[in-house]
Design a protein around this motif. Sequence first.
Motif, short mmCIF file in Angstrom:
data_model
loop_
_atom_site.label_atom_id
_atom_site.label_comp_id
_atom_site.label_asym_id
_atom_site.label_seq_id
_atom_site.Cartn_x
_atom_site.Cartn_y
_atom_site.Cartn_z
N LEU A 83 1.91 11.02 -9.26
CA LEU A 83 1.28 11.51 -10.33
C LEU A 83 0.33 12.63 -10.17
N LEU A 84 0.05 12.97 -8.70
CA LEU A 84 -0.42 14.66 -8.71
C LEU A 84 -0.03 15.65 -9.45
N PRO A 85 -0.90 16.62 -9.73
CA PRO A 85 -0.36 17.75 -10.35
C PRO A 85 0.43 18.46 -9.57
N PRO A 86 1.41 19.21 -10.17
CA PRO A 86 2.24 20.13 -9.42
C PRO A 86 1.38 20.87 -8.44
N GLY A 87 2.18 21.37 -7.19
CA GLY A 87 1.36 22.31 -6.42
C GLY A 87 1.91 21.89 -5.08
N ARG A 88 1.79 22.85 -3.99
CA ARG A 88 2.22 22.67 -2.78
C ARG A 88 1.44 21.49 -1.99
N PRO A 89 0.16 21.22 -2.16
CA PRO A 89 -0.63 20.35 -1.53
C PRO A 89 0.04 18.85 -2.05
N ALA A 93 4.62 10.67 1.94
CA ALA A 93 4.60 9.53 1.47
C ALA A 93 6.05 8.80 1.57
N ARG A 94 6.98 9.89 1.14
CA ARG A 94 8.42 9.50 1.09
C ARG A 94 8.70 8.76 2.70
N ARG A 95 8.50 9.84 3.61
CA ARG A 95 8.89 9.54 4.84
C ARG A 95 8.16 8.28 5.51
N LEU A 96 6.92 8.13 5.23
CA LEU A 96 6.25 6.90 5.57
C LEU A 96 6.96 5.65 4.66
N SER A 97 7.42 5.78 3.74
CA SER A 97 8.27 4.63 2.80
C SER A 97 9.39 4.47 3.34
N GLY A 98 10.12 5.48 4.06
CA GLY A 98 11.51 5.34 4.45
C GLY A 98 11.28 4.79 6.10
N LEU A 99 10.30 5.21 6.57
CA LEU A 99 10.03 4.75 8.13
C LEU A 99 9.69 3.05 7.93
N MET A 100 8.89 2.65 6.89
CA MET A 100 8.70 1.30 6.86
C MET A 100 9.96 0.53 6.45
N GLU A 101 10.79 1.12 5.62
CA GLU A 101 12.15 0.50 5.40
C GLU A 101 12.79 0.29 6.41
N ASP A 102 12.88 1.30 7.36
CA ASP A 102 13.72 1.13 8.63
C ASP A 102 13.31 -0.02 9.63
N VAL A 103 11.93 0.03 9.62
CA VAL A 103 11.27 -1.00 10.39
C VAL A 103 11.80 -2.31 9.90
N LEU A 104 11.64 -2.73 8.57
CA LEU A 104 11.86 -3.86 8.24
C LEU A 104 13.23 -4.14 8.18
N GLU A 105 14.44 -3.21 8.22
CA GLU A 105 15.69 -3.59 8.43
C GLU A 105 15.99 -3.80 9.73
N VAL A 106 15.28 -3.05 10.88
CA VAL A 106 15.21 -3.51 12.27
C VAL A 106 14.98 -4.97 12.46
N ALA A 107 13.95 -5.29 11.66
CA ALA A 107 13.48 -6.92 11.98
C ALA A 107 14.49 -7.74 11.24
N PRO A 158 0.78 -1.23 0.10
CA PRO A 158 0.01 -0.14 -0.05
C PRO A 158 0.77 1.52 0.10
N VAL A 159 2.04 1.21 0.70
CA VAL A 159 2.63 2.19 0.91
C VAL A 159 3.41 2.84 -0.62
N ALA A 160 3.99 1.66 -1.16
CA ALA A 160 4.35 1.79 -2.67
C ALA A 160 3.44 2.30 -3.59
N GLY A 161 2.20 1.91 -3.46
CA GLY A 161 1.04 2.43 -4.22
C GLY A 161 0.81 3.97 -3.89
N LEU A 162 0.80 4.37 -2.72
CA LEU A 162 0.84 5.59 -2.21
C LEU A 162 1.61 6.53 -2.74
N VAL A 163 3.11 6.11 -2.81
CA VAL A 163 4.20 6.89 -3.21
C VAL A 163 3.91 6.99 -4.91
#
Length: 411
Positions: free
Chosen positions: A225-231, A239-253, A215-220
């Motif tokens: 694909l979102l149009p350019p803009g601050r939002p 999304a990148r932070r969530l993906s990085g956190l998930m990778e950190d948790v997997l690495e700890v495991a 799901p996180v990969a799909g979110l990233v």
Amino acid sequence: MGLRTKIGVAITATAALVAVIMGLVVHHRTALTQLDTARDSIDSRLGAAVEDHAAGFDRPRTLINPDRIPGPLRKAIDRGRRATYLDRSGPEPTLWAGSRLGNDVIVLKHPYTRQMRNLQDLDEILWLAGGLGTAFACVVGVGLATVAGRRLNASARTAERIAHGDLTARLRPRGGQDEIARLTVAVNTMADALAARLQAEREVTSNIAHELRTPVAGLVAAAALLPPGRPADMVRERARRLSGLMEDVLEVARLDGSAEHAETDVRALGELTRRAVRATAVPDGAVVDVRVVRDSLVDTDGRRVERILANLVTNAFRHGAAPVVAEVDGGVVRIRDSGPGFPPRLLRSGPQRFRTGSGSGLGLGLTIAAGQARVLGARLAFANPEGGGAEAVLDLTSAVREGGPGPDGSP
């Protein structure tokens, strides 16, 4: 004073006290029995002497109206009693016996020296027996205390190993069903329960991270694909932070398990440090000062070393303050910052996942760094040096190869 010494002293003191009490009792009872026997003997002889005197025959050792009689004996005779008295006032103890017959005082006396010597000989035997008994009790007490102390020390060392993360440490039950054996069973039961709980925690963490990976990969991908803009930028950044956190948790495991192995090759430690610093995301305008005091070649896993150093630098900016310095000195790399320093809990117990001293973050960066260092067989230490700030030291001295890099940093 250790437990062994306390038990040994207690048993020895108890044995000595028992020996003294028994010696006093035996001495007293023997002295009374000996005196009663001597009194019965001299009293019997006195009765015969009185009968002989009444018949007009006096034995050679019978004293008739002697000038000197011990005062207590004279008083008893004057009261019409037949009495005995042990006189210790002279150079030799003497047992007296006296009685009155009409106007005459019949007295017998007998040396009591042999009985006193016998009592002294008995005292010497009692002292010798008491000393030998106390010494034997001391040896037995120290032996028992040593055995008990070793078993307790083994329990303490095993508990310390468990506290430091060695969940395979166990005690071998010995001694039947005594209290120390129960302690051994309790420590082993605690270790089993703790290991099972931590394993369940790791499995849950790993399973959650694996389940979130797709799901996180799909979110990233969707955020890209979102149009350019601050939002859209905010969504992509989260999304990148969530993906990085998930990778950190997997690495700890992965690091918690035993399947991780280092793939080593010979690299220049100075270049590895520079690569790790360049790959680290630092705040805008911040610079890491890389100082190579003395470079060296290390036979290690370069990817893991870079991962450790990148996490240390990131932690220095996140929880410390600039300037941040990375210093290479032989096989040692020091990462220093100018912040408030590491919290006491981390210095005492080392990094722990999901716990940070600052209250922010999940504590995964230093946990990953410590785990990677274990895989490399390196030593990672944390300290608060004098002058303020925090210092993390990665020691790869054991992996240093003979001969250093060339002048340009190449092997």
